[in-house]
Design a protein around this motif. Structure first.
Motif, PDB file in Angstrom:
ATOM      1  N   MET A 128       4.652 -27.224 -96.376  1.00 54.04           N
ATOM      2  CA  MET A 128       3.366 -27.627 -96.085  1.00 54.04           C
ATOM      3  C   MET A 128       3.741 -28.970 -95.144  1.00 54.04           C
ATOM      4  SD  MET A 128       1.466 -26.613 -99.747  1.00 54.04           S
ATOM      5  CE  MET A 128       1.197 -24.796-100.046  1.00 54.04           C
ATOM      6  N   ALA A 129       3.878 -29.756 -96.038  1.00 58.90           N
ATOM      7  CA  ALA A 129       4.499 -30.576 -95.075  1.00 58.90           C
ATOM      8  C   ALA A 129       4.916 -30.432 -93.219  1.00 58.90           C
ATOM      9  CB  ALA A 129       5.327 -31.935 -95.622  1.00 58.90           C
ATOM     10  N   LEU A 130       5.780 -30.199 -93.511  1.00 56.74           N
ATOM     11  CA  LEU A 130       6.680 -29.120 -92.394  1.00 56.74           C
ATOM     12  C   LEU A 130       5.434 -28.343 -91.026  1.00 56.74           C
ATOM     13  CD1 LEU A 130      10.102 -28.293 -93.203  1.00 56.74           C
ATOM     14  CD2 LEU A 130       9.072 -30.441 -91.639  1.00 56.74           C
ATOM     15  N   ALA A 131       4.900 -27.547 -91.998  1.00 54.18           N
ATOM     16  CA  ALA A 131       3.736 -27.069 -91.156  1.00 54.18           C
ATOM     17  C   ALA A 131       2.243 -28.072 -90.555  1.00 54.18           C
ATOM     18  CB  ALA A 131       2.453 -25.977 -92.703  1.00 54.18           C
TER      19      ALA A 131
ATOM     20  N   ARG B 126      11.801 -37.212 -92.149  1.00 55.19           N
ATOM     21  CA  ARG B 126      11.808 -37.203 -94.051  1.00 55.19           C
ATOM     22  C   ARG B 126      10.919 -37.579 -94.511  1.00 55.19           C
ATOM     23  NH1 ARG B 126      16.480 -36.137 -97.558  1.00 55.19           N
ATOM     24  NH2 ARG B 126      17.534 -35.011 -96.232  1.00 55.19           N
ATOM     25  N   PRO B 127      11.044 -39.282 -93.986  1.00 55.02           N
ATOM     26  CA  PRO B 127       9.984 -39.656 -94.188  1.00 55.02           C
ATOM     27  C   PRO B 127       8.543 -38.536 -94.989  1.00 55.02           C
ATOM     28  CG  PRO B 127      10.062 -41.572 -93.274  1.00 55.02           C
ATOM     29  CD  PRO B 127      10.918 -39.412 -93.050  1.00 55.02           C
ATOM     30  N   ALA B 128       7.900 -38.446 -94.121  1.00 55.16           N
ATOM     31  CA  ALA B 128       6.800 -37.878 -94.201  1.00 55.16           C
ATOM     32  C   ALA B 128       6.828 -36.215 -95.116  1.00 55.16           C
ATOM     33  CB  ALA B 128       6.501 -36.929 -93.425  1.00 55.16           C
ATOM     34  N   ILE B 129       7.861 -35.638 -95.508  1.00 58.36           N
ATOM     35  CA  ILE B 129       8.370 -34.518 -96.032  1.00 58.36           C
ATOM     36  C   ILE B 129       9.219 -35.517 -97.702  1.00 58.36           C
ATOM     37  CG2 ILE B 129       9.789 -32.439 -96.190  1.00 58.36           C
ATOM     38  CD1 ILE B 129      10.692 -32.858 -93.666  1.00 58.36           C
ATOM     39  N   GLU B 130       9.335 -36.634 -97.364  1.00 62.66           N
ATOM     40  CA  GLU B 130       9.495 -36.944 -99.046  1.00 62.66           C
ATOM     41  C   GLU B 130       8.073 -37.372 -99.106  1.00 62.66           C
ATOM     42  OE1 GLU B 130      11.983 -37.508-101.122  1.00 62.66           O
ATOM     43  OE2 GLU B 130      13.809 -37.213 -99.620  1.00 62.66           O
TER      44      GLU B 130
END
Length: 123
Positions: A57-60, A98-102
């Motif tokens: 979802m973060a990547l979307a 990575r920071p946004a996904i984490e």
């Protein structure tokens, strides 16, 4: 709601959630088997799947819809604490995100649920 039903084979259980069905199993003292995940693996799977969905979802949100994302979870049961160790596995081109996904997986629903005090009550 999930319902678990004992099966005739030692320690095997059918797990039902709506139309979805799975088998859980364990091996104790030479009895039982490996027809499905062990109960503690189901806990690991719950957290890993939720974190993976949260990562996707973060990547979307960033416009990336076809990325491969993996999360590994290992449950450590200790005398005074239960620890979930997790690893977010990204392809090299996704590392920049990575920071946004984490941040997103830190707020995943199952992680939030498991982070609160738990109580167990008969219905």
């Amino acid at each position: 709601m999930v319902e678990a039903v004992a099966l005739p084979a030692p320690w095997q259980v059918r797990v039902e959630a709506g139309d979805n069905v799975a088998v859980a199993d364990t091996l104790k003292a030479g009895t039982g088997g490996s027809a499905g995940m062990r109960p503690h693996e189901l806990l690991e799977a719950s957290l890993a799947t939720c974190m993976t969905i949260s990562a996707r979802m973060a990547l979307a949100d960033l416009g990336i819809t076809d990325a491969e994302v993996r999360v590994r979870v290992h449950l450590e049961r200790e005398e005074t604490a239960t620890r979930f160790r997790y690893e977010l596995l990204l392809t090299p081109e996704l590392e920049v995100h990575r920071p946004a996904i984490e941040e997103h997986i830190a707020r995943s629903p199952v992680r939030s649920t498991l982070s609160k005090p738990l109580t167990f009550e008969p219905a």
